[in-house]
Each structure stands twice: as C-alpha cells, then as structure tokens.
Motif scaffolding. Structure first.
Motif, short mmCIF file in Angstrom:
data_model
loop_
_atom_site.label_atom_id
_atom_site.label_comp_id
_atom_site.label_asym_id
_atom_site.label_seq_id
_atom_site.Cartn_x
_atom_site.Cartn_y
_atom_site.Cartn_z
N HIS A 139 0.87 -1.17 0.00
CA HIS A 139 0.00 0.00 0.00
C HIS A 139 0.91 1.22 0.00
N HIS B 173 3.16 5.66 -10.34
CA HIS B 173 2.02 5.04 -9.66
C HIS B 173 1.19 4.21 -10.63
N ALA B 174 1.04 4.70 -11.86
CA ALA B 174 0.26 3.96 -12.85
C ALA B 174 0.89 2.60 -13.14
N ARG C 136 0.13 0.29 -10.29
CA ARG C 136 -1.27 -0.14 -10.25
C ARG C 136 -1.56 -1.28 -11.22
N GLU C 137 -0.61 -1.60 -12.09
CA GLU C 137 -0.77 -2.76 -12.95
C GLU C 137 -0.67 -4.06 -12.16
N PHE D 278 -1.29 -3.99 -5.46
CA PHE D 278 -0.91 -2.62 -5.11
C PHE D 278 -2.13 -1.74 -4.98
N ALA D 279 -2.14 -0.93 -3.94
CA ALA D 279 -3.13 0.12 -3.78
C ALA D 279 -2.40 1.35 -3.24
N ALA D 280 -3.01 2.51 -3.41
CA ALA D 280 -2.32 3.72 -2.97
C ALA D 280 -3.32 4.75 -2.45
#
Length: 341
Positions: free
Chosen positions: A28, A46-47, A50-51, A55-57
């Motif tokens: 995270h 970040h992109a 997110r693949e 993963f989360a943010a």
C-alpha cells in the motif's frame, strides 16, 4: 508480507514497491504527489505500480495525520518503510519551511502511526548529508553527525533521533538507512544525472560545481532497493533479547542502540567517483560532449561523499556494486525511451 510505503510515487519508493510486488508481497503506497518536480513522472510511476493487483495507494500529504492514520490502519502492514520526504540539498536554501512540514511534522505523524499499529519492523530513510562537515572518510555509521550543513540534513538527523526515541519508548523495531547519491531509471529531474543527460542531449550548458573537483558515492537504485528488501528481514532486537540463550550474537561494528531496538545502516557503493568522470560517462553514452559551465562549490554542498558499508554486508551478506558506467548507460536508455529522444 503487507508493506506500507510512504513516498511510493517517488524515485526510490517506486523501485522498492515494484521489487516487493514482483516478489509476491502486498504493497500500500502513500504519496502526496507534490509539485517539487514534474507530477506527471510521479503519476506515471504510480500507474505502473497499479498494474499489479496487490498494489493500492492513497494520494495525500504526510501532514494530513487523519488520512495517514486511516490509510495505514486499513492496510494493516507487517512492515512500514518511510521514504517520503522533502528532498534536495539546494532547495532547502530556497524553501526551508517545506522541510519542516514534510520531514519533521510528516515523520512525527508516521511515527504515531507506527506507535498505534506496532509493525514487525519500521524502516526509515536518512541521508549521507547527516555526515555534514565530518572530515573523516569513508563515512562510517559510528562517526559524528553533529555538524549538518543544510536544513535538509538537520531534519534527517532529527528523524534519526525521533525514530530512536519512539523505538525506546514504544518498542517499535526501527532501522534507519543513510543513502548516498542514488541514481538510475525513473530518477528525479532535480538530480545531476537527469540534468546532465537532458543538457547534453539538448546542447544546453550543464552546471558543474566546484569546477568538477567533487566526488560522490553513486549508488544504483536497483542495488539500493535490494539492500532495503534484505534489511526488512533483519529486525533489530530489543536490549533484553540480546543474549546467547536467545540465539543472539554480536556483530562487529553494529550500531544497535543500548536502549532501544534501533540501528542505523549506510547503503552506498563503497566507492567514490570523480564528478568529471561521471559527466564523461554520460557524454560517451549520449554520443556528444557537454557544454560545461564551471561554478564554485554551492552553499551546503560537500566536496566528497564515500560510504563505508561493511555493516550492511555483515547484516545481509550483500553489498551494492553496480559500476557507475553501467548504471549511467541504463539511465540514458530509459531517458531516451521515456522522452522519445
């Protein structure tokens, strides 16, 4: 593991998060995506993260204590890695308050999170800048760090002390690591390698301070995050746990506090490289010479940094060793691809 990383859209945080995700861990991220440099670069990092489904943010500032607490509680991390900070030695001369807000207030908020959650291990970034005016080299963890030359360095020295106090009072095992001139793909635009590569490709002058008579311990980012990953598993024991009956053996040169589960570790390449040699490596990779603008040493800068990293090797069996020409070549390839040059 479940790992909570502050500064996950930053240069080092992105690389560490990607390494952990590739190894199958859950990450995270927490990042304010400030405009200190091009926000689009942070968004792209970040992109890419997110693949990964794991993963989360949360995109918010460290100074927002309530959001930070809520994000960390929801993530329930086993490990916290605190990399978010207002970086940059020279920028601290222009905007000192940003360092107080992010590096002191923000780190206090993060320590309060650790106090509440009690992770298995808290790891926090410091910097070689804490060695300041110390004339001894290579820089070893047990040398003096009492003479910081910039507010940036002073806030990082304060972070080490704050981390120790929380480790002592609240028993959170804490490792501080001191970075030495990290470079590589996806690097920060305000750092020398990025600016030099951009200038050489565009044919614009590059600023070379102290007339090139500078030395740096350049640390390739992949080496750095591998070292951090290994240190995650090396949890500092509390003083009462340090007995042979518990299987503990002292390590030569260890920086374990006598009063807390806390230590500090250098992460560097254990070598110093002349700045002009670094520039020549970029010129060779780009294929054209630089237009050099020689300037005096800037306020707050030091002529040389050089890490003594034997403790890292004793703790993890690993020592960074990527040759700087190899790392420069990897960065230039990334730069050309990212900017379509």
């Amino acid at each position: 593991m479940r790992v909570f990383i502050t500064g996950s859209a930053g240069f080092i945080g992105f690389h560490l998060a990607r390494l952990l995700l590739q190894q199958g861990h859950t990450v995270h991220g927490y990042d304010g995506l400030t405009d200190y440099y091009d926000v689009r670069l942070k968004q792209r990092r970040h992109a890419l993260l997110r693949e990964f489904p794991a993963f989360a943010a949360t995109e918010a500032m460290l100074e927002d204590a309530a959001t930070l607490q809520a994000a960390a509680r929801a993530a329930q991390p086993d490990v916290i890695v605190h990399l978010a900070a207002q970086a940059g030695v020279r920028y601290s001369l222009e905007n000192p308050r940003a360092y107080i807000d992010a590096n002191l207030v923000g780190t206090f908020n993060l320590l309060e999170v650790a106090r509440a959650i009690k992770p298995r291990h808290l790891l926090m970034a410091s910097t070689s800048s804490v060695y300041g005016a110390n004339p001894e080299m290579p820089f070893g963890e047990q040398q003096k760090t009492d003479w910081p030359l910039t507010l940036y360095a002073a806030t990082k020295k304060a972070n080490e002390a704050m981390g120790h106090a929380y480790a002592h009072i609240h028993g959170v095992p804490t490792t501080m690591f001191r970075f030495f001139t990290v470079y590589g793909p996806w690097g920060r635009p305000d750092m020398a390698l990025f600016k030099f590569t951009k200038g050489i490709l565009e044919g614009t002058p590059i600023d070379i301070y102290n007339h090139g008579d500078m030395w740096r311990d350049f640390t390739y980012v992949d080496d750095l995050v591998r070292a951090i990953r290994l240190l995650i598993d090396v949890v500092p024991p509390a003083p009462e746990q340090r007995t042979p009956a518990r299987g503990w053996q002292p390590i030569e040169g260890d920086t374990l506090s006598p009063a807390a589960p806390w230590r500090v570790v250098n992460i560097g390449n254990s070598d110093k490289v002349r700045l002009l040699d670094f520039v020549e490596a970029i010129e060779a990779e780009v294929g054209k010479p630089a237009v050099r603008n020689h300037l005096p040493l800037q306020t707050g800068d030091v002529p040389a940094t050089w890490a003594e990293c034997s403790l890292l090797q004793r703790l993890t069996g690993y020592r960074p060793q990527t040759p700087f020409r190899q790392g420069v070549a990897a960065f230039v390839r990334w730069y050309r691809d990212y900017h379509g040059v």
